[in-house]
Scaffold this motif. Structure first.
Motif, PDB file in Angstrom:
ATOM      1  N   GLY A  84       0.781  -1.242   0.000  1.00 50.09           N
ATOM      2  CA  GLY A  84       0.000   0.000   0.000  1.00 50.09           C
ATOM      3  C   GLY A  84       0.807   1.284   0.000  1.00 50.09           C
ATOM      4  N   PRO A  85       1.789   1.432   0.909  1.00 49.34           N
ATOM      5  CA  PRO A  85       2.566   2.676   0.914  1.00 49.34           C
ATOM      6  C   PRO A  85       3.328   2.926  -0.392  1.00 49.34           C
ATOM      7  CG  PRO A  85       2.822   1.543   3.001  1.00 49.34           C
ATOM      8  CD  PRO A  85       2.086   0.603   2.082  1.00 49.34           C
ATOM      9  N   LYS A  86       3.769   1.881  -1.051  1.00 50.66           N
ATOM     10  CA  LYS A  86       4.468   2.056  -2.337  1.00 50.66           C
ATOM     11  C   LYS A  86       3.509   2.521  -3.427  1.00 50.66           C
ATOM     12  CE  LYS A  86       8.186  -1.185  -1.383  1.00 50.66           C
ATOM     13  NZ  LYS A  86       9.190  -0.199  -1.092  1.00 50.66           N
ATOM     14  N   ILE A  87       2.299   1.951  -3.438  1.00 52.11           N
ATOM     15  CA  ILE A  87       1.288   2.381  -4.404  1.00 52.11           C
ATOM     16  C   ILE A  87       0.880   3.834  -4.120  1.00 52.11           C
ATOM     17  CG2 ILE A  87      -1.049   1.956  -5.282  1.00 52.11           C
ATOM     18  CD1 ILE A  87       0.913  -0.247  -6.045  1.00 52.11           C
ATOM     19  N   GLN A  88       0.708   4.172  -2.854  1.00 48.95           N
ATOM     20  CA  GLN A  88       0.354   5.537  -2.476  1.00 48.95           C
ATOM     21  C   GLN A  88       1.447   6.514  -2.914  1.00 48.95           C
ATOM     22  OE1 GLN A  88      -0.499   5.991   1.686  1.00 48.95           O
ATOM     23  NE2 GLN A  88      -0.992   8.151   1.486  1.00 48.95           N
ATOM     24  N   ALA A  89       2.707   6.130  -2.743  1.00 49.25           N
ATOM     25  CA  ALA A  89       3.827   6.983  -3.164  1.00 49.25           C
ATOM     26  C   ALA A  89       3.810   7.207  -4.680  1.00 49.25           C
ATOM     27  CB  ALA A  89       5.153   6.368  -2.729  1.00 49.25           C
ATOM     28  N   LEU A  90       3.435   6.185  -5.429  1.00 51.85           N
ATOM     29  CA  LEU A  90       3.346   6.339  -6.889  1.00 51.85           C
ATOM     30  C   LEU A  90       2.234   7.315  -7.264  1.00 51.85           C
ATOM     31  CD1 LEU A  90       3.898   2.662  -8.064  1.00 51.85           C
ATOM     32  CD2 LEU A  90       5.398   4.617  -8.502  1.00 51.85           C
ATOM     33  N   PHE A  91       1.092   7.230  -6.576  1.00 52.09           N
ATOM     34  CA  PHE A  91       0.013   8.186  -6.840  1.00 52.09           C
ATOM     35  C   PHE A  91       0.450   9.605  -6.500  1.00 52.09           C
ATOM     36  CE2 PHE A  91      -3.232   4.627  -6.566  1.00 52.09           C
ATOM     37  CZ  PHE A  91      -3.652   4.759  -7.875  1.00 52.09           C
ATOM     38  N   GLU A  92       1.259   9.770  -5.474  1.00 59.26           N
ATOM     39  CA  GLU A  92       1.744  11.102  -5.098  1.00 59.26           C
ATOM     40  C   GLU A  92       2.793  11.600  -6.089  1.00 59.26           C
ATOM     41  OE1 GLU A  92       3.018  10.543  -1.054  1.00 59.26           O
ATOM     42  OE2 GLU A  92       0.949  10.349  -0.335  1.00 59.26           O
ATOM     43  N   LYS A  93       3.631  10.708  -6.579  1.00 58.47           N
ATOM     44  CA  LYS A  93       4.674  11.090  -7.536  1.00 58.47           C
ATOM     45  C   LYS A  93       4.078  11.437  -8.902  1.00 58.47           C
ATOM     46  CE  LYS A  93       9.078   9.552  -9.451  1.00 58.47           C
ATOM     47  NZ  LYS A  93      10.123   8.509  -9.439  1.00 58.47           N
ATOM     48  N   TYR A  94       3.015  10.731  -9.275  1.00 60.02           N
ATOM     49  CA  TYR A  94       2.362  10.946 -10.568  1.00 60.02           C
ATOM     50  C   TYR A  94       0.901  11.327 -10.340  1.00 60.02           C
ATOM     51  CZ  TYR A  94       6.507   8.414 -12.017  1.00 60.02           C
ATOM     52  OH  TYR A  94       7.806   8.030 -12.211  1.00 60.02           O
ATOM     53  N   PRO A  95       0.642  12.584  -9.953  1.00 57.87           N
ATOM     54  CA  PRO A  95      -0.714  13.002  -9.573  1.00 57.87           C
ATOM     55  C   PRO A  95      -1.754  12.860 -10.685  1.00 57.87           C
ATOM     56  CG  PRO A  95       0.810  14.879  -9.552  1.00 57.87           C
ATOM     57  CD  PRO A  95       1.617  13.654  -9.828  1.00 57.87           C
ATOM     58  N   VAL A  96      -1.336  12.840 -11.928  1.00 55.75           N
ATOM     59  CA  VAL A  96      -2.306  12.672 -13.016  1.00 55.75           C
ATOM     60  C   VAL A  96      -3.031  11.326 -12.889  1.00 55.75           C
ATOM     61  CG1 VAL A  96      -0.711  11.631 -14.695  1.00 55.75           C
ATOM     62  CG2 VAL A  96      -2.645  13.002 -15.496  1.00 55.75           C
ATOM     63  N   ALA A  97      -2.408  10.352 -12.261  1.00 55.86           N
ATOM     64  CA  ALA A  97      -3.022   9.034 -12.091  1.00 55.86           C
ATOM     65  C   ALA A  97      -4.209   9.067 -11.131  1.00 55.86           C
ATOM     66  CB  ALA A  97      -1.985   8.030 -11.600  1.00 55.86           C
ATOM     67  N   GLN A  98      -4.294  10.101 -10.293  1.00 57.71           N
ATOM     68  CA  GLN A  98      -5.399  10.215  -9.329  1.00 57.71           C
ATOM     69  C   GLN A  98      -6.761  10.145 -10.023  1.00 57.71           C
ATOM     70  OE1 GLN A  98      -5.209  10.449  -5.983  1.00 57.71           O
ATOM     71  NE2 GLN A  98      -3.005  10.650  -5.810  1.00 57.71           N
TER      72      GLN A  98
END
Length: 77
Positions: free
Chosen positions: A42-56
């Motif tokens: 989970g924390p790794k997936i959350q970090a990816l969403f934060e790094k690539y905000p367009v994915a939100q």
């Protein structure tokens, strides 16, 4: 494991979302944990969403439920 359900259109029935990234991530976590690893994905997936905000904007179509950050399978809560 309970799967994420679709939001049906009028006149259609609710179904499991079998081809969604979220379902795959949760299955990977179960396998990972079964092999004896204690780290959560989970924390790794959350970090990816934060790094690539367009994915939100695509989280819903990827099958992520609204409260996915509260999933004890993926996070140490």
């Amino acid at each position: 494991m309970k799967l994420v359900r679709t939001v049906p259109a009028l006149g259609k029935r609710e179904e499991d979302q079998l081809n969604r990234l979220y379902t795959t991530v949760t299955a990977m976590q179960i396998i990972y944990s079964g092999l004896g690893y204690t780290e959560k994905i989970g924390p790794k997936i959350q970090a990816l969403f934060e790094k690539y905000p367009v994915a939100q904007q695509f989280k819903n179509s990827m099958g992520f439920p609204e409260l996915w950050k509260h999933e004890i399978l993926l996070f140490d809560i």
